[in-house]
Design a protein around this motif. Structure first.
Motif, PDB file in Angstrom:
ATOM      1  N   UNK A  66      15.420  36.375  36.098  1.00 21.31           N
ATOM      2  CA  UNK A  66      14.956  37.472  35.333  1.00 21.31           C
ATOM      3  C   UNK A  66      15.488  38.637  36.223  1.00 21.31           C
ATOM      4  N   UNK A  67      16.375  39.603  35.675  1.00 23.28           N
ATOM      5  CA  UNK A  67      16.628  40.815  36.315  1.00 23.28           C
ATOM      6  C   UNK A  67      17.844  40.517  37.350  1.00 23.28           C
ATOM      7  N   UNK A  68      18.185  39.394  37.465  1.00 23.38           N
ATOM      8  CA  UNK A  68      19.393  39.252  38.620  1.00 23.38           C
ATOM      9  C   UNK A  68      20.704  38.607  37.797  1.00 23.38           C
ATOM     10  N   UNK A  69      21.611  39.550  37.777  1.00 25.99           N
ATOM     11  CA  UNK A  69      22.874  39.159  37.181  1.00 25.99           C
ATOM     12  C   UNK A  69      24.077  39.316  37.899  1.00 25.99           C
ATOM     13  N   UNK A  70      25.137  38.596  37.750  1.00 26.21           N
ATOM     14  CA  UNK A  70      26.395  38.973  38.248  1.00 26.21           C
ATOM     15  C   UNK A  70      27.361  39.146  37.180  1.00 26.21           C
ATOM     16  N   UNK A  71      28.073  40.312  37.242  1.00 24.84           N
ATOM     17  CA  UNK A  71      28.818  40.761  36.223  1.00 24.84           C
ATOM     18  C   UNK A  71      30.423  41.072  36.834  1.00 24.84           C
ATOM     19  N   UNK A  72      31.513  40.594  35.852  1.00 31.60           N
ATOM     20  CA  UNK A  72      32.794  40.940  36.305  1.00 31.60           C
ATOM     21  C   UNK A  72      33.428  41.588  35.039  1.00 31.60           C
ATOM     22  N   UNK A  73      33.835  42.888  35.297  1.00 37.64           N
ATOM     23  CA  UNK A  73      34.837  43.748  34.323  1.00 37.64           C
ATOM     24  C   UNK A  73      36.021  43.664  34.283  1.00 37.64           C
ATOM     25  N   UNK A  74      36.806  43.633  33.515  1.00 37.83           N
ATOM     26  CA  UNK A  74      38.126  43.726  33.278  1.00 37.83           C
ATOM     27  C   UNK A  74      38.882  44.744  32.244  1.00 37.83           C
ATOM     28  N   UNK A  75      39.525  45.656  32.668  1.00 40.70           N
ATOM     29  CA  UNK A  75      40.081  46.870  31.895  1.00 40.70           C
ATOM     30  C   UNK A  75      41.674  46.681  31.777  1.00 40.70           C
ATOM     31  N   UNK A  85      39.378  40.509  39.144  1.00 36.80           N
ATOM     32  CA  UNK A  85      38.877  39.891  38.144  1.00 36.80           C
ATOM     33  C   UNK A  85      39.250  38.480  38.509  1.00 36.80           C
ATOM     34  N   UNK A  86      40.471  38.043  38.668  1.00 34.15           N
ATOM     35  CA  UNK A  86      41.136  36.770  38.987  1.00 34.15           C
ATOM     36  C   UNK A  86      40.553  36.383  40.237  1.00 34.15           C
ATOM     37  N   UNK A  87      40.660  37.119  41.101  1.00 33.48           N
ATOM     38  CA  UNK A  87      40.167  36.956  42.287  1.00 33.48           C
ATOM     39  C   UNK A  87      38.803  36.256  42.482  1.00 33.48           C
ATOM     40  N   UNK A  88      37.963  37.133  41.672  1.00 33.68           N
ATOM     41  CA  UNK A  88      36.490  37.011  41.864  1.00 33.68           C
ATOM     42  C   UNK A  88      35.990  35.612  41.039  1.00 33.68           C
ATOM     43  N   UNK A  89      36.703  35.397  40.049  1.00 33.84           N
ATOM     44  CA  UNK A  89      36.733  34.067  39.160  1.00 33.84           C
ATOM     45  C   UNK A  89      36.990  33.216  40.030  1.00 33.84           C
ATOM     46  N   UNK A  90      38.330  33.099  40.661  1.00 36.49           N
ATOM     47  CA  UNK A  90      38.703  31.750  41.623  1.00 36.49           C
ATOM     48  C   UNK A  90      37.480  31.675  42.690  1.00 36.49           C
ATOM     49  N   UNK A  91      37.095  32.752  43.365  1.00 35.46           N
ATOM     50  CA  UNK A  91      36.020  32.427  44.447  1.00 35.46           C
ATOM     51  C   UNK A  91      34.616  31.996  44.076  1.00 35.46           C
ATOM     52  N   UNK A  92      34.567  32.210  42.580  1.00 33.03           N
ATOM     53  CA  UNK A  92      33.436  31.758  42.031  1.00 33.03           C
ATOM     54  C   UNK A  92      33.371  30.255  41.408  1.00 33.03           C
ATOM     55  N   UNK A 101      40.189  32.118  29.457  1.00 28.02           N
ATOM     56  CA  UNK A 101      39.189  32.547  28.533  1.00 28.02           C
ATOM     57  C   UNK A 101      38.385  33.599  28.532  1.00 28.02           C
ATOM     58  N   UNK A 102      37.723  33.721  29.786  1.00 29.35           N
ATOM     59  CA  UNK A 102      37.005  34.794  30.208  1.00 29.35           C
ATOM     60  C   UNK A 102      37.736  36.439  29.979  1.00 29.35           C
ATOM     61  N   UNK A 103      38.959  36.222  30.625  1.00 28.46           N
ATOM     62  CA  UNK A 103      39.625  37.299  30.866  1.00 28.46           C
ATOM     63  C   UNK A 103      40.619  37.828  29.475  1.00 28.46           C
ATOM     64  N   UNK A 104      40.530  36.628  28.612  1.00 26.01           N
ATOM     65  CA  UNK A 104      41.452  36.889  27.288  1.00 26.01           C
ATOM     66  C   UNK A 104      42.814  37.021  27.563  1.00 26.01           C
ATOM     67  N   UNK A 105      43.188  36.104  28.366  1.00 24.92           N
ATOM     68  CA  UNK A 105      44.864  35.777  28.466  1.00 24.92           C
ATOM     69  C   UNK A 105      45.070  34.323  28.746  1.00 24.92           C
ATOM     70  N   UNK A 106      46.405  33.963  29.107  1.00 23.61           N
ATOM     71  CA  UNK A 106      46.597  32.564  29.092  1.00 23.61           C
ATOM     72  C   UNK A 106      46.452  32.025  30.593  1.00 23.61           C
ATOM     73  N   UNK A 107      46.293  30.750  30.557  1.00 20.12           N
ATOM     74  CA  UNK A 107      46.181  29.889  31.840  1.00 20.12           C
ATOM     75  C   UNK A 107      47.321  30.428  32.614  1.00 20.12           C
ATOM     76  N   UNK A 108      48.648  30.368  32.206  1.00 17.55           N
ATOM     77  CA  UNK A 108      49.642  30.600  32.876  1.00 17.55           C
ATOM     78  C   UNK A 108      49.711  31.797  33.506  1.00 17.55           C
ATOM     79  N   UNK A 109      49.367  32.794  33.117  1.00 19.54           N
ATOM     80  CA  UNK A 109      48.999  34.289  33.344  1.00 19.54           C
ATOM     81  C   UNK A 109      48.264  34.359  34.721  1.00 19.54           C
ATOM     82  N   UNK A 110      47.129  33.596  34.564  1.00 21.00           N
ATOM     83  CA  UNK A 110      46.075  33.432  35.766  1.00 21.00           C
ATOM     84  C   UNK A 110      46.762  32.650  36.806  1.00 21.00           C
TER      85      UNK A 110
END
Length: 120
Positions: A66-75, A85-92, A101-110
């Motif tokens: 409750x009240x504790x969140x982790x947020x990643x934004x991509x523009x 965002x890619x680095x943050x998701x990798x480290x998580x 899927x999260x960043x709305x792009x292909x696996x190959x791009x990641x």
């Protein structure tokens, strides 16, 4: 007029269920949100909410308590934001497919971005 950075409203800290419900209600009322999905782990009382805006922005919020969140934004269009965002998701511990899927792009791009950043 500046667009809000985060598509997903911040939880109020009123309890796990109330935080998840308020986030979903906020997304339904957010005209910029094109789509969103939510995964809830009832046993551990965590939720993962991903939203994509009409303009391509994406946001991932993990409600951890409750009240504790982790947020990643991509523009879109900002390479630096995408790479962060890619680095943050990798480290998580997210897979390339999940990150795509999260960043709305292909696996190959990641994969290419991780290689360029020296993450794999």
């Amino acid at each position: 007029m500046a667009k809000p950075k985060n598509l997903i409203p911040a939880p109020r800290g009123d309890g796990f269920k109330a935080d998840v419900v308020s986030a979903v209600e906020g997304l339904f009322n957010n005209g910029a949100a094109k789509s969103f999905d939510i995964a809830v782990d009832k046993k551990n009382r965590t939720a993962r909410i991903r939203a994509v805006a009409e303009d391509g922005r994406s946001s991932l919020t993990n409600i951890l308590a409750p009240g504790l969140v982790a947020t990643i934004n991509n523009t879109p269009g900002t390479k630096k934001s995408f790479e962060k965002s890619v680095a943050a998701l990798f480290h998580q511990g997210y897979s390339q497919t999940e990150s795509g899927h999260i960043l709305d792009c292909s696996q190959a791009h990641i994969s290419n971005t991780q290689r360029r950043l020296g993450l794999r």
